[in-house]
Design an enzyme around this catalytic site. Sequence first.
Site, mmCIF file in Angstrom:
data_model
loop_
_atom_site.group_PDB
_atom_site.id
_atom_site.type_symbol
_atom_site.label_atom_id
_atom_site.label_comp_id
_atom_site.label_asym_id
_atom_site.label_seq_id
_atom_site.Cartn_x
_atom_site.Cartn_y
_atom_site.Cartn_z
ATOM 1 C CB CYS A 66 -2.209 9.663 5.576
ATOM 2 S SG CYS A 66 -1.637 9.224 3.930
ATOM 3 C CB CYS A 70 -3.878 2.314 3.562
ATOM 4 S SG CYS A 70 -2.936 3.241 2.328
ATOM 5 C CB CYS A 73 -2.908 2.901 7.396
ATOM 6 S SG CYS A 73 -1.653 4.019 8.077
ATOM 7 C CB CYS A 110 13.091 3.285 8.932
ATOM 8 S SG CYS A 110 14.162 1.878 8.645
ATOM 9 C CB CYS A 142 15.115 3.560 5.405
ATOM 10 S SG CYS A 142 13.700 2.990 4.444
ATOM 11 C CB CYS A 202 12.780 -0.648 1.799
ATOM 12 S SG CYS A 202 11.939 -1.486 3.164
ATOM 13 N NE ARG A 274 14.838 -3.743 5.945
ATOM 14 C CZ ARG A 274 16.079 -3.557 6.372
ATOM 15 N NH1 ARG A 274 16.386 -3.754 7.636
ATOM 16 N NH2 ARG A 274 17.031 -3.178 5.542
HETATM 17 N N1 SAM Z 1 2.705 6.829 3.658
HETATM 18 C C1 SAM Z 1 3.785 6.037 3.256
HETATM 19 C C2 SAM Z 1 3.396 4.859 2.411
HETATM 20 O O1 SAM Z 1 2.326 4.311 2.626
HETATM 21 O O2 SAM Z 1 4.201 4.475 1.582
HETATM 22 C C3 SAM Z 1 4.643 5.580 4.401
HETATM 23 C C4 SAM Z 1 4.087 5.150 5.722
HETATM 24 S S1 SAM Z 1 3.185 3.637 5.773
HETATM 25 C C5 SAM Z 1 2.579 3.689 7.406
HETATM 26 C C6 SAM Z 1 4.406 2.323 5.753
HETATM 27 C C7 SAM Z 1 3.897 0.906 5.704
HETATM 28 O O3 SAM Z 1 3.495 0.467 6.990
HETATM 29 C C8 SAM Z 1 2.688 0.612 4.837
HETATM 30 O O4 SAM Z 1 3.017 0.492 3.499
HETATM 31 C C9 SAM Z 1 2.206 -0.719 5.393
HETATM 32 O O5 SAM Z 1 2.758 -1.792 4.678
HETATM 33 C C10 SAM Z 1 2.726 -0.706 6.845
HETATM 34 N N2 SAM Z 1 1.612 -0.659 7.792
HETATM 35 C C11 SAM Z 1 0.861 0.411 8.099
HETATM 36 N N3 SAM Z 1 -0.090 0.109 9.007
HETATM 37 C C12 SAM Z 1 0.051 -1.210 9.275
HETATM 38 C C13 SAM Z 1 -0.639 -2.107 10.125
HETATM 39 N N4 SAM Z 1 -1.683 -1.729 10.850
HETATM 40 N N5 SAM Z 1 -0.209 -3.383 10.186
HETATM 41 C C14 SAM Z 1 0.856 -3.780 9.437
HETATM 42 N N6 SAM Z 1 1.543 -2.966 8.621
HETATM 43 C C15 SAM Z 1 1.146 -1.698 8.516
HETATM 44 FE FE1 SF4 Z 2 -1.056 7.039 4.381
HETATM 45 FE FE2 SF4 Z 2 -0.979 4.998 6.065
HETATM 46 FE FE3 SF4 Z 2 -1.571 4.575 3.515
HETATM 47 FE FE4 SF4 Z 2 0.944 5.303 4.203
HETATM 48 S S1 SF4 Z 2 -0.103 3.408 4.739
HETATM 49 S S2 SF4 Z 2 -0.277 6.096 2.500
HETATM 50 S S3 SF4 Z 2 0.487 6.650 5.945
HETATM 51 S S4 SF4 Z 2 -2.792 5.774 4.967
#
Ligand code: SAM
Ligand code: SF4
Length: 332
Positions: A66, A70, A73, A110, A142, A202, A274
Site C-alpha cells: 500500500c 500508516c 500497518c 468484511c 463490509c 464503520c 466492535r
Molecule cells: N486501506 C484501507 C484503509 O486504511 O482504510 C483498509 C485496510 S486497513 C488495514 C483497515 C484498518 O485496520 C486501519 O484503518 C487500522 O485502523 C487497522 N489496522 C491496521 N493495522 C493495524 C495494527 N497493526 N493494529 C491495529 N489495527 C490496525
Molecule cells: Fe494502506 Fe494499511 Fe494505511 Fe490501509 S492502514 S491505507 S492498508 S497502509
Amino acid sequence: MTQFDTKTYFTDEIALRHDWTLEEVMTLLEQPLMDLLWQAQLVHRSVNPGYKVQLASLLSVKTGGCQEDCAYCPQSMHNNSDVNDQPDLNVQSVLAHAKAAKEAGADRFCMGWAWREIRDGKFFDAMLAMVRGVRELGLEACVTAGMLSDEQASRLAEAGLTAYNHNLDTSPEYYEKIITTRTYQERLETLQRIRSAGITICCGGIIGMGESLVDRASLLRVLAMHDPHPESVPINSLVAVEGTQLENLSSVDPLDMVRMVATARILMPLSRVRLSAGREQLGREAQILCLQAGADSIFYGETLLTTSNPSIIADREMLSKAGVQVNWELTD
Ligand code: SAM
Ligand code: SF4
Ligand code: DTB
C-alpha cells in the site's frame, strides 16, 4: 429479534447526542473504572438486553504494497514487515471464504484491500461481484479499501454493500504523527461520500500508538459528533508488527480497552462497538469486561487481515463462559 429491531424499540428512551465536549468525554474516560462500568452498563443493557454479540469475519483480498505510510500497518510499502505482495484473491475464492465464515457462525463478512483509493477497472468490478456474492449468501458485506469517488460509492451501494470501513484511527491532533500521506480532512470527506450513497459507516480507531488520553477522548468525540453516529465503531488496540514504525511500542493496559469500549457505548448508544484488533493481548477476562461494558461484536476467525486473532475454539469458549447470545444455530 435482531439487534437492529431491539434498537428501534429503545430509540425513544436513549438520548442520542452529537454535541459532546472534549471535557465531557475526558470526564467519562478517566472517571473511576467502577463508575464508568456502571454507566456504560446502564446504556448497554437497555439497548442490548440479551448481550448479543455479532460475529464478523475478515479477509484480506489485496494484501500489502500500500502507498500510504500508516505507521502501524504491516501492509504499507513504507514499512518493512514480512507481508509480501500476494496475488489478489479472485471472486470464487473470496466467496468460498465467505461461505466457510457463514458456516462457522459469522453473519458479517468484511473484505480488505490495501489500497490508498479504489480505481475503476477489473479489480473494482471484481469487488462489486464479491459484494453481490456475499449478500446472496445472506451475510452483511463490509468493504475497506481506502478513498473512493461518489460514483464508486453509488456502485457499491447498488451491489448491496452493507457497510464501508474507513477508520479515523486517532485524534485530529495526533494524526500527522501516524500518517503523513493523507489528511484527516480527506478521511472525513470519504466518510461523507459513503453516507451520501446510503451505505452504513464503520469507523473507529486504534489505541496504543503513543497517543495521550486527550487524543483518545478527541477521537471518540469526533466519531460521536457525526449525525447519525457511525453504525459500527471498531476499537482496535495496536498489534505491534515487526518491521513497522511502531514495532517497539508496548501493549496497552487491557483496562484501557475496557475504558474505550465503555465510553464509546455511552457516547454512541445505538452503534455496534466492535472489539477488534489486539484481542489476543487482552486476555479472556478483559474481553468479557468489554462485552459487558458495551462491545457487541468481535472479529471471528484465526486471522484478521495479516495478523493473528484468537482461535474459533477459544472464542466459542470465551463467549459461552460470558453467557452472551450468539447466532450459533447456523453451526450446530
Ligand atoms: N486501506 C484501507 C484503509 O486504511 O482504510 C483498509 C485496510 S486497513 C488495514 C483497515 C484498518 O485496520 C486501519 O484503518 C487500522 O485502523 C487497522 N489496522 C491496521 N493495522 C493495524 C495494527 N497493526 N493494529 C491495529 N489495527 C490496525
Ligand atoms: Fe494502506 Fe494499511 Fe494505511 Fe490501509 S492502514 S491505507 S492498508 S497502509
Ligand atoms: C478494523 O478497525 N480493524 C480490522 C477491520 N477494521 C478491517 C482490521 C484489523 C487489522 C489488524 C492488522 C492486520 O491484521 O493486518
